[in-house]
Design an enzyme around this catalytic site. Structure first.
Site, PDB file in Angstrom:
ATOM      1  N   ARG A 122       0.809  -1.230   0.000  1.00 42.05           N
ATOM      2  CA  ARG A 122       0.000   0.000   0.000  1.00 42.05           C
ATOM      3  C   ARG A 122       0.837   1.272   0.000  1.00 42.05           C
ATOM      4  NH1 ARG A 122      -3.231  -3.231   3.675  1.00 42.05           N
ATOM      5  NH2 ARG A 122      -5.102  -3.945   2.576  1.00 42.05           N
ATOM      6  N   LYS A 144       4.135  11.049 -12.158  1.00 40.12           N
ATOM      7  CA  LYS A 144       3.184  10.257 -12.929  1.00 40.12           C
ATOM      8  C   LYS A 144       3.731   8.851 -13.094  1.00 40.12           C
ATOM      9  CE  LYS A 144       0.503  13.384 -15.862  1.00 40.12           C
ATOM     10  NZ  LYS A 144       0.162  13.707 -17.267  1.00 40.12           N
ATOM     11  N   GLU A 186      10.715  16.053 -26.311  1.00 36.01           N
ATOM     12  CA  GLU A 186      10.141  16.594 -25.078  1.00 36.01           C
ATOM     13  C   GLU A 186      10.780  17.927 -24.705  1.00 36.01           C
ATOM     14  OE1 GLU A 186       7.615  15.758 -23.273  1.00 36.01           O
ATOM     15  OE2 GLU A 186       7.086  13.774 -24.029  1.00 36.01           O
ATOM     16  N   LYS A 229       9.248  22.071 -15.531  1.00 31.01           N
ATOM     17  CA  LYS A 229       8.257  21.056 -15.173  1.00 31.01           C
ATOM     18  C   LYS A 229       7.990  21.083 -13.680  1.00 31.01           C
ATOM     19  CE  LYS A 229       6.599  16.430 -15.865  1.00 31.01           C
ATOM     20  NZ  LYS A 229       6.753  15.110 -16.503  1.00 31.01           N
ATOM     21  N   GLU A 239      -2.885  17.370 -12.048  1.00 33.38           N
ATOM     22  CA  GLU A 239      -3.400  17.712 -13.376  1.00 33.38           C
ATOM     23  C   GLU A 239      -4.882  18.065 -13.381  1.00 33.38           C
ATOM     24  OE1 GLU A 239      -3.429  15.550 -17.661  1.00 33.38           O
ATOM     25  OE2 GLU A 239      -1.549  15.360 -16.559  1.00 33.38           O
ATOM     26  N   ARG A 243      -1.366  21.847 -15.250  1.00 36.55           N
ATOM     27  CA  ARG A 243      -0.448  20.777 -15.655  1.00 36.55           C
ATOM     28  C   ARG A 243      -0.851  20.149 -16.988  1.00 36.55           C
ATOM     29  NH1 ARG A 243       2.160  15.937 -11.846  1.00 36.55           N
ATOM     30  NH2 ARG A 243       3.340  14.956 -13.532  1.00 36.55           N
ATOM     31  N   ASN A 247       0.720  18.155 -21.783  1.00 33.74           N
ATOM     32  CA  ASN A 247       0.281  17.137 -22.741  1.00 33.74           C
ATOM     33  C   ASN A 247       0.333  17.634 -24.191  1.00 33.74           C
ATOM     34  OD1 ASN A 247      -0.379  15.096 -20.783  1.00 33.74           O
ATOM     35  ND2 ASN A 247      -2.187  16.303 -20.261  1.00 33.74           N
ATOM     36  N   HIS A 250       0.675  15.279 -27.080  1.00 31.57           N
ATOM     37  CA  HIS A 250       0.483  13.922 -26.575  1.00 31.57           C
ATOM     38  C   HIS A 250      -0.867  13.312 -26.940  1.00 31.57           C
ATOM     39  CE1 HIS A 250       4.098  14.880 -24.425  1.00 31.57           C
ATOM     40  NE2 HIS A 250       4.129  13.704 -23.845  1.00 31.57           N
ATOM     41  N   HIS A 254      -0.274  10.002 -28.579  1.00 29.16           N
ATOM     42  CA  HIS A 254      -0.724   8.751 -27.972  1.00 29.16           C
ATOM     43  C   HIS A 254      -1.629   7.972 -28.916  1.00 29.16           C
ATOM     44  CE1 HIS A 254       0.016  10.012 -23.480  1.00 29.16           C
ATOM     45  NE2 HIS A 254       1.121   9.724 -24.140  1.00 29.16           N
ATOM     46  N   HIS A 267       8.127   7.027 -28.372  1.00 33.54           N
ATOM     47  CA  HIS A 267       7.195   7.987 -27.780  1.00 33.54           C
ATOM     48  C   HIS A 267       7.477   9.410 -28.247  1.00 33.54           C
ATOM     49  CE1 HIS A 267       4.558   9.955 -24.951  1.00 33.54           C
ATOM     50  NE2 HIS A 267       5.577  10.622 -24.427  1.00 33.54           N
TER      51      HIS A 267
END
Length: 364
Positions: A122, A144, A186, A229, A239, A243, A247, A250, A254, A267
Site C-alpha cells: 500500500r 506520474k 520533449e 516542469k 493535473e 499541468r 500534454n 500527446h 498517444h 514515444h
C-alpha cells in the site's frame, strides 16, 4: 568535458524532493534516502547490462542491501504483468514498508517502478535514476506512474512522487541517435509551451546539443526543462488545471502510438508528429502564425525527428477513436493543447471533430 552541476527542488510540501543534474553526478546524492534500507534496483534488460552492476555496487555503499530486478526492455513490457513481477521480486528480496525502489532506466522503467512502489504494501518509497534523455527531461519528474492497456497508453496508474532524482548526462553518450531524438522532442515541447527563451537557445545550439559536444549546454538545457516542469507540477500536482499543458502533442501522439500497436514510433517521435498536428490546428484556428509553426517544425527536424506519419496507411477515423479513449478526454470531449505563441500554450475542449480530423489528415 564537464558541465556545471545543478540542483532543482520540486516544491510539494511534505512530498517535496530534489533533482540533481550534472555530469558524473555521484550516487552519494541518493545515500540519505537509502541508508540502512533494503533497495530493489529495477532495470530493463538493456540498462541492467549497461549500468546494473555499476549502480548496484554504488548504492550498496549507502550502506544499503540492494537487489537487482530485471524485466524485458520495451514498451510491450509496460503492463500489469510486469508490475506483478517487480512486486514479487520485492517480496523475495524481503522489502517492507520502509524499503525503497530505485528506477534505473528510461520512462517505461520509471513509470513502472513508481507504480510498483505505490502499490507494494500500500505504498513505500522510490528514487529515479533516468538513463534516457526523455526520462531526464520529462517522465522522471512529476510523479506520474502507470502502465498501458491494449486500449490506450497509461490508462492504469497513480500520482506518486519520488524521493529524489539523480541525472547524469554522461549516460547519454551510450544512447543510439534515435533515443536521443526521442528526448529532444520533449525538450522542444517544454520550450514551445513554457519558455520562448529556451526555444531560441535550442534553435541556436541544436547541432551541438544533438552531438552532445557542449556539456554545459546539455546540462543547462536538461536542468531548465526540469525547472519548468517542477514549477508546473508544484502548482498543479494532479493535473486538475495548468499541468494539462504538458500534454502538448500527446493527445495526437498517444493516438498514433495506440493505432500502430506501440511499435511504429518511439514515444518522442509520436509526440513530435503530434506537436505538428497541434500546430497545424492552431494555425487553422488563427491562434498562432504559420511562421511560428514552421519554426517548430524546423527545430524538430534539426533533432532528426519525424514531422508526419505519411505512408503508414493510417486513417483519421481510427486516430479520432483512439483520441476518444485517451485518459485526458472528459465527458466525451477531447482536450487538446494548442500553442498560442512560442513559449505559451492553452487547453481547448470544444473544437469540432472535423477540425481535429483536418489536423490529422494533414500529417498522415
Amino acid at each position: 568535458m564537464s558541465g556545471t552541476a545543478r540542483q532543482i527542488q520540486v516544491e510539494l510540501g511534505a512530498r517535496s524532493y530534489p533533482i540533481r543534474v550534472g555530469e558524473n553526478a555521484s550516487p552519494e546524492f541518493l545515500f540519505p534516502f537509502l541508508r540502512a534500507k533494503k533497495v530493489l534496483l529495477v532495470a530493463d534488460t538493456h540498462t541492467a547490462e549497461l549500468y546494473g552492476e555499476r549502480y548496484l555496487e554504488a548504492l550498496e555503499q549507502a550502506p544499503a542491501e540492494v537487489t537487482l530486478s530485471v524485466f524485458e526492455a520495451g514498451e510491450q513490457s509496460k503492463n500489469l504483468g510486469t508490475i506483478e513481477k517487480i512486486c514479487r521480486d520485492a517480496v523475495k528480496a524481503g522489502l517492507d514498508r520502509t524499503s525503497v525502489f530505485a528506477a534505473l532506466g528510461g520512462g517505461v522503467c520509471g513509470d513502472m517502478t513508481g507504480l510498483a512502489a505505490a502499490l507494494y504494501m500500500r505504498g513505500t518509497r522510490f528514487v529515479q535514476i533516468p538513463t534516457t534523455l526523455l526520462a531526464m527531461v520529462d517522465s522522471s519528474v512529476g510523479g506520474k506512474t502507470g502502465v498501458d492497456l491494449p486500449e490506450g497508453k497509461n490508462l492504469i496508474g497513480a500520482f506518486f512522487q519520488p524521493q529524489a532524482v539523480l541525472i547524469d548526462p554522461l549516460i547519454l553518450h551510450s544512447l543510439p541517435p534515435r533515443q536521443l531524438s526521442n528526448g529532444f522532442a520533449e525538450m522542444v515541447k517544454t520550450a514551445m509551451i513554457l519558455d520562448g527563451a529556451l526555444f531560441e537557445q535550442l534553435e541556436s545550439a541544436a547541432e551541438r546539443l544533438y552531438a552532445l559536444s557542449d556539456a554545459t549546454a546539455v546540462t543547462g538545457a536538461i536542468a531548465r526543462c526540469c525547472e519548468l516542469k517542477a514549477e508546473v507540477v508544484a502548482s498543479d500536482e494532479k493535473e486538475s488545471g495548468r499541468r494539462a499543458i504538458l500534454n502538448y502533442g500527446h493527445t495526437f501522439g498517444h493516438a498514433l502510438e495506440a493505432v500502430t500497436g506501440y511499435s511504429a514510433f518511439e514515444h518522442g517521435e509520436a509526440v513530435a508528429v503530434g506537436m505538428c498536428m497541434a500546430a497545424d490546428l492552431a494555425v487553422s484556428e488563427k491562434l498562432i502564425s504559420a511562421e511560428e509553426a514552421e519554426r517548430q517544425e524546423k527545430l524538430l527536424k534539426a533533432f532528426h525527428l519525424p514531422v508526419n506519419a505519411a505512408g503508414r496507411g493510417l486513417s483519421s477515423e481510427k486516430l479520432l477513436q483512439a483520441m476518444m479513449h485517451d485518459k485526458k478526454t472528459s465527458s466525451g470531449k477531447i482536450k487538446v493543447v494548442l500553442p498560442v505563441r512560442i513559449g505559451h500554450a492553452e487547453v481547448f475542449r470544444d473544437l469540432p471533430a472535423d477540425r481535429l480530423e483536418e489536423a490529422l489528415c494533414g500529417r498522415i
